[in-house]
Scaffold this active site. Structure first.
Site, PDB file in Angstrom:
ATOM      1  N   CYS A 114       0.986  -1.401  -0.052  1.00 44.11           N
ATOM      2  CA  CYS A 114       0.001  -0.022  -0.030  1.00 44.11           C
ATOM      3  C   CYS A 114       0.826   1.187   0.016  1.00 44.11           C
ATOM      4  O   CYS A 114       1.375   1.486   0.997  1.00 44.11           O
ATOM      5  CB  CYS A 114      -0.941  -0.036   1.102  1.00 44.11           C
ATOM      6  SG  CYS A 114      -2.116   1.579   1.258  1.00 44.11           S
ATOM      7  N   CYS A 157      -0.304   4.064   2.178  1.00 41.77           N
ATOM      8  CA  CYS A 157      -0.296   4.069   3.515  1.00 41.77           C
ATOM      9  C   CYS A 157       1.251   4.185   4.121  1.00 41.77           C
ATOM     10  O   CYS A 157       1.627   4.872   4.691  1.00 41.77           O
ATOM     11  CB  CYS A 157      -0.437   2.594   3.872  1.00 41.77           C
ATOM     12  SG  CYS A 157      -1.936   1.670   3.403  1.00 41.77           S
ATOM     13  N   ASP A 158       2.116   3.556   2.865  1.00 44.48           N
ATOM     14  CA  ASP A 158       3.752   3.751   3.501  1.00 44.48           C
ATOM     15  C   ASP A 158       4.731   4.516   2.669  1.00 44.48           C
ATOM     16  O   ASP A 158       5.900   4.592   2.794  1.00 44.48           O
ATOM     17  CB  ASP A 158       4.198   2.102   3.389  1.00 44.48           C
ATOM     18  CG  ASP A 158       3.245   1.476   4.419  1.00 44.48           C
ATOM     19  OD1 ASP A 158       2.892   1.838   5.575  1.00 44.48           O
ATOM     20  OD2 ASP A 158       3.082   0.244   4.147  1.00 44.48           O
TER      21      ASP A 158
END
Ligand code: NDP
Length: 307
Positions: free
Chosen positions: A133, A136-137
């Site tokens: 992701c 997200c990261d």
């Protein structure tokens, strides 16, 4: 046989939010948490885009807080997996760890699972440079070198997103062309930070404490090379967790539950769905929590009319 007014299957942001709202409404829901209690967020590290958490929060901690909030209002949670269900009769019937339950209303919040490659080093380095992701990261890879795999819209979107932070993004594509839509391809191909390696697959992820390099192979020549990399993103699609629902509620061609647009209602009256199991597009914790709220409100209204 235990009888309930509302059962919620799944314990990600959607399931727990549905639990918080329905418990506060006095429905005493039973949440069946599934194979991965807490859902996909328990596999990430820091969550920095959950509104209100100014300093970020660990995925595991956020899910624990949602769980405790649901329990505080009267939700009951069992760490179990639904083996069988029958939505053709009312009340609906569920078999969970050999126990049988009946329920007047049901909320399905079983989420989706990122598809992984299953190559050497992938499991070991998840959360240590390896992620599924970018939203997200990606932030953690400022001025770093990143490799990703996949040629669909998600890969193009995430590659473009990653160039906001990363020094370079190398996309591995197993064929000689991308699957992504023309506009997404054009955008990625025009981005000077993105490089494509066609006919190329990742073979092994190498690193001790964190990812150091990706061993790739050209699937035409079998030639191998090591690409130094701080991050590796797998973007080859998601799979909704709906295998157990085949023939019970209407699913689309990719297995996502088909809701009545703008609601959490499925084609079965009294059965509601929320979170990633209805959403191939946004897949964010906050959007899942939002539709979890829809499902609780829809279930509450439905029960007040039909009980
Ligand atoms: P897709 O299924 O569209 O694409 C998956 C990609 O991963 C393909 O390039 C595929 O290669 C590749 N792939 C699959 N398995 C492997 C493997 N084992 N090794 C290497 N490569 C692999 O998934 P997406 O998540 O990209 O998209 C899902 C849906 O969401 C699509 O309908 C897409 O259009 C939509 N979407 C739309 C967006 C938008 O419009 N903004 C943004 C994101 C998604 P191959 O082509 O060879 O099969």
């Amino acid at each position: 046989m235990e009888k309930r007014r509302l059962i919620i299957i799944g314990s990600g942001p959607a399931g727990y939010t549905a639990g918080i709202y329905s418990a506060r409404a006095g429905l005493q829901p039973l949440i069946i948490s599934g194979q991965q209690p807490g859902g996909q967020l328990t596999t990430t590290t820091e969550v920095e885009n959950w509104p209100g958490e100014v300093d970020g929060i660990l995925g595991v901690e956020l899910m624990d807080k949602l769980k405790r909030q649901a329990v505080k209002f009267g939700a009951e949670i069992i760490d179990a997996f639904v083996d069988q269900l029958d939505l053709s009769t009312k009340p609906f019937k569920l078999k969970v760890n050999q126990e049988e339950y009946e329920t007047d209303a049901l909320i399905i919040a079983t989420g989706a699972s990122a598809r992984w490659l299953g190559i050497a080093g992938e499991d070991k380095l998840k959360g240590r440079g390896v992620s599924a992701c970018a939203t997200c990261d990606g932030f953690f890879f400022r001025d770093k070198k990143v490799v990703m795999v996949g040629g669909g819209d998600t890969a193009m979107e995430e590659a473009n997103f990653l160039t906001r932070f990363a020094e370079s993004v190398t996309v591995l594509v197993r064929r000689d062309e991308l699957r992504a839509s023309r506009i997404m391809q054009e955008r990625a191909l025009a981005n000077p930070k993105i490089k494509f390696m066609y006919f190329t697959e990742a073979k092994e992820l190498i690193g001790e404490e964190k990812l150091e390099k990706v061993r790739v192979i050209n699937n035409q020549t079998n030639e191998e090379q090591d690409v130094p990399s701080d991050g590796f993103f797998v973007t080859i699609g998601h799979k909704p967790n709906t295998d157990f629902l085949t023939g019970q509620v209407e699913l689309d061609a990719k297995g996502y539950i088909k809701n009545i647009p703008g609601t959490s209602k499925t084609n079965v009256a009294g059965v509601f769905a929320c979170g990633d199991v209805i959403d191939p597009w946004y897949r964010q914790a906050i959007t899942s929590a939002g539709t979890g709220c829809w499902a609780a409100l829809d279930a509450e209204r439905w029960l007040s009319i039909n009980e």
